[in-house]
Enzyme design. Structure first.
Site, PDB file in Angstrom:
ATOM      1  N   ASP A   1     -14.077  -4.163   8.721  1.00  0.00           N
ATOM      2  CA  ASP A   1     -14.942  -3.526   9.705  1.00  0.00           C
ATOM      3  C   ASP A   1     -16.333  -4.161   9.674  1.00  0.00           C
ATOM      4  O   ASP A   1     -16.895  -4.391   8.594  1.00  0.00           O
ATOM      5  CB  ASP A   1     -15.040  -2.027   9.391  1.00  0.00           C
ATOM      6  CG  ASP A   1     -15.903  -1.273  10.368  1.00  0.00           C
ATOM      7  OD1 ASP A   1     -15.546  -1.213  11.551  1.00  0.00           O
ATOM      8  OD2 ASP A   1     -16.949  -0.758   9.941  1.00  0.00           O
TER       9      ASP A   1
ATOM     10  N   GLU B   1     -13.655  -8.237  11.859  1.00  0.00           N
ATOM     11  CA  GLU B   1     -14.340  -7.825  13.080  1.00  0.00           C
ATOM     12  C   GLU B   1     -15.656  -8.593  13.041  1.00  0.00           C
ATOM     13  O   GLU B   1     -16.579  -8.223  12.314  1.00  0.00           O
ATOM     14  CB  GLU B   1     -14.582  -6.322  13.088  1.00  0.00           C
ATOM     15  CG  GLU B   1     -15.253  -5.838  14.368  1.00  0.00           C
ATOM     16  CD  GLU B   1     -15.605  -4.362  14.324  1.00  0.00           C
ATOM     17  OE1 GLU B   1     -15.477  -3.696  15.364  1.00  0.00           O
ATOM     18  OE2 GLU B   1     -16.010  -3.872  13.243  1.00  0.00           O
TER      19      GLU B   1
END
Length: 706
Positions: free
Chosen positions: A357, A394
């Site tokens: 993330d 990401e």
């Protein structure tokens, strides 16, 4: 020692463990034959106390062991060995040291009871987040770590599956929301065991890997706000506090206090059916939040070590994550924790990969500036223990760092946000995008080829947990996040969506048919593209969030998988299933290339890829109004050729189709047709005669050669 209750000294006297010096490594609580070794890092601490609790929910410890800095400290590691201590014992720390918020940023507070950052399990039945704020003594309302024996488990020969990235189809799913709905008919709803119960469904769909939204231990009790008297809590779990411990609320038998083995049971069961497990991991920030947030572990052990602090006002936190604080990933100690954490999940939990993330934060140096060779990124890339795992970034963060196509390292795949945006715009009918769409279909060479990367570095997706579901993407022009209690100001406003003429739910069969077609168009493009496709759980049955594109706090029907939709929208499920099967078919390896197209020609004179418009070899690269595209994939080594025609115009169009030597074209996919003719099973293809094919408005046709 300080008494916390009137009977403290009496209880303390009933149990007294003998101690030895202990060792610095491994960090955490490590059971041995005759006791447990404890070790933590606390560089600037002047005092460390180990608190032992007979049971995790006891209000007071049975023993407090004060570590002697002369004997129990080696450099900045504090360690001790407790003889005869058994797994299942709860423990925590009190750590004291200098407080100089403005100059050093240290936040030592001897009143706070701290979790072990390396804990493999925690108990939070007594936890009160409010009491962890300020300087209040929170002994009786603190979380406690639990000594876990991770050696006692029968893996039955299980190992990570090591499926090639090119053959991977990812299914992003929330462990709790997947089976929490009463419609799931699961015995253990919302748990790791619930996922096991739904493995037959996953197997039938045909995906090869589940990507689990965060399962690191987070504060599921945290109330972010109340709306109409209803408390909204952290549902997604993107606020972890313990990176080595599974989230206990995902366990169906909390009394047994063994989330480690419940997680392992799930992994083992998925592996038996050929399904890999990828974890969505959050190392960019923690649940401790900003300067007003609670003290749980990192703040109290080494605030200036673990977090990016504002250089000129070190009582505040740099917020590159958008969540209040930013983990200082490239500090050597933080780097050590991250890599050892990942290696733990691979070695001890048999995880197959990780999605990071806000992964761009991993590339920021201790000054917050992006690094050319960030140590933690390269350590992950080159770790022998992680060599066979999938690593996915990401490649952006809330601080504006956007590294799509430029993320450090070679092996790292990336969530391809450019793919998402270009395909969304194309399918909804925006003109002049065929060049960009062609690049996305072919593996995004513009992003990856010049840097020595491959199509498998691109994880392609149309939707993810963050944003509209696929059904909502074709049903709403605008977000509808009122239920979040933020005045509909949260979530992105530009969704590149089209509601097909009506906002939200409709009884109009014409509108609904168009939405069905658009959903199939998105699914077809995703599964025909080079790279690694990712599907969001529920998209295959038209799951809706009623237009909410930021359901992070909705632990209810808005976010849960509605299993009634599996039957209601069986035709969409069938389309996804057969498109996955088509992509995975051994006859069609051209859909799963490991390398970019290079113009190679097969034995029948077809190039590896040829681009067309309505006319052969005439794509509208420079046509600002173009909404159509076609291409041919030449099959090699006797495999089928594939011809794809995409018409996102609002009228039917005739497409020329290539002539073949000694083969004929057969139709496999036509998204304009109702089920079961929208995609046919193997062996039921229909022959296409002539040299043209009519592709209906806003639809896709796929042909194969036989």
């Amino acid at each position: 020692m300080t008494a916390t209750t009137p009977n403290f000294q009496t209880k303390l006297a009933t149990k007294k463990y003998q101690v030895e010096v202990g060792r610095t490594h491994p960090l955490g609580a490590t059971p041995c034959i005759n006791g447990v070794n404890f070790s933590i890092f606390a560089e600037h601490a002047t005092s460390v106390e180990l608190l032992l609790f007979e049971k995790p929910n006891d209000l007071e410890p049975i023993q407090i062991i004060k570590l002697d800095p002369r004997n129990n400290k080696t450099f900045h590691f504090w360690h001790i060995y407790v003889k005869e201590l058994k797994p299942g014992t709860a423990y925590a720390y009190r750590v004291d040291g200098p407080q100089d918020l403005h100059r050093t940023g240290n936040r030592f507070n001897k009143n706070k009871v701290l979790l072990d950052p390396y804990s493999k399990g925690n108990a939070n039945a007594l936890w009160n987040r409010i009491d962890a704020l300020g300087s209040k003594n929170n002994l009786t309302t603190s979380m406690r770590s639990v000594v876990m024996d991770i050696s006692d488990y029968d893996w039955e020969g299980d190992r990570p599956l090591n499926r090639p990235m090119s053959d991977t189809i990812i299914y992003e799913v929330h462990v709790g929301g997947f089976t929490k709905s009463p419609s799931s008919d699961c015995k253990h709803k919302g748990t790791f065991s619930g996922v096991i119960e739904k493995i037959p469904y996953l197997k039938k769909l045909g995906i090869t890997a589940v990507e689990l939204l965060p399962i690191f231990d987070f504060d599921e009790t945290e109330i972010v706000r109340e709306v109409d008297g209803t408390p909204l809590k952290d549902y997604w779990g993107y606020n972890p506090h313990s990176f080595f411990a599974p989230e206990t609320s995902y366990c169906h038998s909390p009394k047994e206090k063994n989330p480690i083995n419940e997680f392992r049971d799930m992994v083992k069961a998925l592996h038996k059916e050929g399904i890999e497990v990828i974890l969505d991991v959050v190392f960019n920030h923690t649940s401790e939040g900003n300067h007003e947030g609670p003290t749980i572990n990192f703040k109290g052990l080494g605030n200036s070590t673990y977090y990016h602090l504002v250089p000129w006002a070190r009582q505040y936190y740099m917020d590159y994550s958008g969540c209040g604080n930013t983990f200082n990933c490239n500090h050597p100690i933080a780097e050590k924790l991250i890599v050892e954490c990942l290696e733990f999940w691979v070695k001890e939990m048999h995880v197959d990969g990780f999605r990071f993330d806000e992964g761009s934060i991993l590339s920021r140096g201790q000054d917050g500036v992006p690094m050319i060779h960030p140590p933690v990124v390269w350590h992950i890339e080159t770790s022998a223990a992680l060599a066979e795992t999938k690593i996915i970034a990401e490649a952006w963060d809330a601080g504006g760092l956007y590294l799509i196509g430029y993320f450090p390292g070679y092996r790292w795949a990336e969530w391809n946000g450019r793919f998402r945006d270009d395909i969304r715009r194309f399918v909804k009918g925006d003109p002049g995008l065929v060049g960009a769409v062609a690049v996305r279909l072919a593996g995004s060479a513009d992003l990856y080829q010049d840097t020595g990367h491959l199509p498998i570095n691109s994880v392609n997706f149309i939707t993810c947990h963050d944003g509209f579901t696929l059904n909502d993407l074709v049903s709403y022009n605008d977000k509808h996040n009122e239920a979040n209690g933020e005045g509909n100001q949260d979530g992105i406003s530009e969704n590149l969506s089209w509601n097909c003429g009506v906002e939200g739910e409709t009884d109009d069969p014409t509108i609904d048919a168009l939405r069905q077609r658009q959903i199939k168009n998105f699914a077809a493009i995703l599964l025909l593209s080079q790279g690694v496709p990712m599907i969001v759980a529920g998209d295959e049955v038209r799951r809706t969030q009623k237009g909410n594109n930021n359901a992070y706090c909705q632990d209810n029907e808005i976010s849960w998988f509605d299993w009634n939709l599996v039957e209601k929208n069986a035709d969409i499920f069938r389309f996804f299933k057969l498109m996955i099967d088509f992509r995975s078919c051994y006859c069609h390896p051209g859909l799963r290339r490991s390398y970019f197209f290079n113009g190679e020609v097969n034995e029948r004179g077809l190039a590896d890829i040829s681009w067309h418009g309505c006319k052969l070899f005439s794509p509208g690269w420079h046509d600002p109004y173009a909404r159509v595209l076609a291409y041919t994939l030449g099959g090699f080594d006797g495999n089928a050729d594939i011809h794809v025609m995409l018409n996102m115009y609002w009228e039917d169009i005739e497409f020329e189709i290539p002539s073949l030597q000694d083969r004929r074209w057969y139709k496999v996919v036509d998204t304009a047709e109702p089920s079961p003719m929208d995609v046919v099973e193997r062996g039921k293809e229909t022959m296409v005669s002539g040299d043209v094919c009519v592709v209906k408005n806003r639809s896709i046709v796929v042909l194969i050669s036989q």
